[in-house]
Design an enzyme around this catalytic site. Structure first.
Site, PDB file in Angstrom:
ATOM      1  CE  LYS A 126      -4.591   0.748   0.228  1.00  0.00           C
ATOM      2  NZ  LYS A 126      -5.633   0.092  -0.218  1.00  0.00           N
ATOM      3  CG  ASP A 166      -7.324   3.333  -0.684  1.00  0.00           C
ATOM      4  OD1 ASP A 166      -7.726   1.841  -0.746  1.00  0.00           O
ATOM      5  OD2 ASP A 166      -7.556   3.991   0.023  1.00  0.00           O
TER       6      ASP A 166
END
Ligand code: 2IT
Length: 445
Positions: A126, A166
């Site tokens: 991430k 995201d």
């Protein structure tokens, strides 16, 4: 909690007590896997818990960029490459002012198990920045993305690490990021997912997280011998995930009666229609970050300022915004109003108090890493299309997404069934953990 898990958790807490979101996500997984640890001494012998709680690599970098006044702005960029046991690092980039290393460590930790649940070859990662795209011009966003990728490009690649979107990173940002990667790496490849449809992107990727979440909810309902048609659904969130969930729920005959934004929520007892769902996209692209105009446009609906939609009586609640958006009080309100099930779509959208409230009251609750896995699964399908230098039809992608969500539900049932009930939190955590741990043991140190 199992003694070994407790010991590793205490160690990590003492090392980074300020990383509360990361500690929260580790605690949730460790609470679920006690039986696996008791039954399999190889896990402690191979120090798997120690190893899955330290990212394999973290890259932190400076992101200087020029705003429209010609002034220099500076943000911090990150990529947390958490675990590559089952495939190249894979996971989104979040651009949001709340982003810290703790946020990205928790998201990367979750991603590792989520990606394992998809059964596709993707490790966990991430990244992101505390940059806030809200209110920025296209040129400012491009300047930021170019600067961000100027450093990130040397750490990623289609077989190394494949970022995606995201919160705050959508089609526009992926476009700028991809353009800069291509210039610097002199390579056009599948280094990012969520790309535009004419240049390597997959059909259904934009809808995939929301669609997959609804497919998962359909399985939860079948386990209860119920059907989605006519069910009253309450959704939070203002982004692409909430939109996809509202669209698929509406297509399947459910009644979405509440949606929300940063300014409050809309109560629409008539339920959304496809026109109203399309208007959600218009609202978002207006860049104003408010849902209130919905109530002016559609008679019969009302705007409730400054409140969350969890006070609305509903059959199905789906948080689709951000971590810890639904707390113990919100959960108590849903339970008091006899909610039938809760499907967490945001990553760690519910606080531990909220989850406990649902579980002690016997409300089926499924965690984000299972429910929202359709997004990254479809990114995995985009990677496969890129690697094969071709495109698949929407029907083909949607069918694969559907079967992956069916498989994730089955994995939760297999690993989480106890006394005639399905503990989706335990099921998802155990299934994801087992896959990652097996691969780590096989690959040694
Ligand atoms: O949380 C997530 O799974 C995502 N933001 C999607 C990640 C991806 O690589 O598509």
């Amino acid at each position: 909690m199992n003694a070994y898990a407790q010991q590793v958790l205490e160690l990590r807490k003492s090392q980074c007590p300020w990383e509360s979101e990361f500690i929260q996500s580790v605690t949730e997984v460790f609470e679920s896997i006690g039986d696996v640890l008791d039954a399999d001494p190889r896990i402690q012998k191979n120090k798997i818990l120690e190893r899955i709680t330290i990212p394999e690599r973290i890259v932190t970098f400076q992101v200087p960029w020029l705003d429209d006044n010609g002034e220099i702005q500076v943000n911090t960029g990150y990529r947390v490459q958490f675990n590559s046991a089952i495939g190249p690092y894979k996971g989104g980039l979040r651009f949001h002012p709340s982003v810290t290393l703790s946020t990205l460590k928790f998201l990367g930790f979750e991603q590792m198990f989520k990606n394992a649940l998809t059964t596709l070859p993707m490790g966990g990662g991430k990244g992101g920045s505390d940059f806030n795209p809200k209110g920025k011009s296209d040129r400012e966003v491009m300047n930021f993305c170019n600067s961000f990728m100027r450093e990130l490009f040397r750490h990623i690649g289609p077989d190394t690490d494949v970022p995606a979107g995201d919160i705050g990173v959508g089609a526009r940002e992926i476009g700028y990021l991809f353009g800069q990667y291509k210039r610097l790496a002199n390579a056009f490849n599948g280094v990012l997912t969520g790309k535009g449809l004419g240049w390597g992107g997959s059909l259904v990727r934009a809808e995939a997280t929301g669609f997959g979440a609804i497919y998962f909810v359909q399985h939860m309902l079948s386990a209860l011998k119920q059907d989605i048609a006519g069910k009253r659904v309450v959704i939070s969130g203002f982004g692409n995930v909430a939109w996809g969930a509202a669209l698929k729920a509406t297509q399947l005959g459910a009644k979405v009666i509440a949606i929300s934004g940063p300014d409050g929520y809309i109560l629409d007892e008539d339920g959304l229609t496809l026109d109203k769902v399309a208007y959600m996209l218009e609202l978002r692209s207006s860049g104003k970050d408010i849902v209130s105009p919905y109530a002016e446009k559609f008679a019969g609906s009302k705007f409730v300022a400054g409140r969350k939609p969890w006070e609305v009586p509903a059959d199905i609640a789906m948080p689709c915004a951000i971590q810890n958006e639904l707390n113990g009080d919100d959960a108590a309100a849903l339970v008091a109003n006899k909610v039938g099930l809760v499907a967490e779509v945001s990553n760690m959208g519910c606080t531990p108090e909220a989850i406990q409230c649902f579980q002690t009251n016997g409300i089926p609750f499924a965690p984000g890493k299972a429910v929202n896995a359709g997004g990254v699964a479809t990114s995995g399908l985009e990677m496969a299309q890129n690697a094969g230098h071709g495109y698949w039809s929407a029907e083909e992608v949607d069918a694969k997404l559907h079967s992956i969500m069916t498989g994730i539900h089955a994995a939760c049932v297999k690993n989480g069934s106890k006394d005639g009930r399905i503990d989706y939190v335990a099921g998802a955590n155990i299934a994801g953990f087992r896959t990652v741990a097996e691969a780590m043991i096989a690959q040694g140190i």
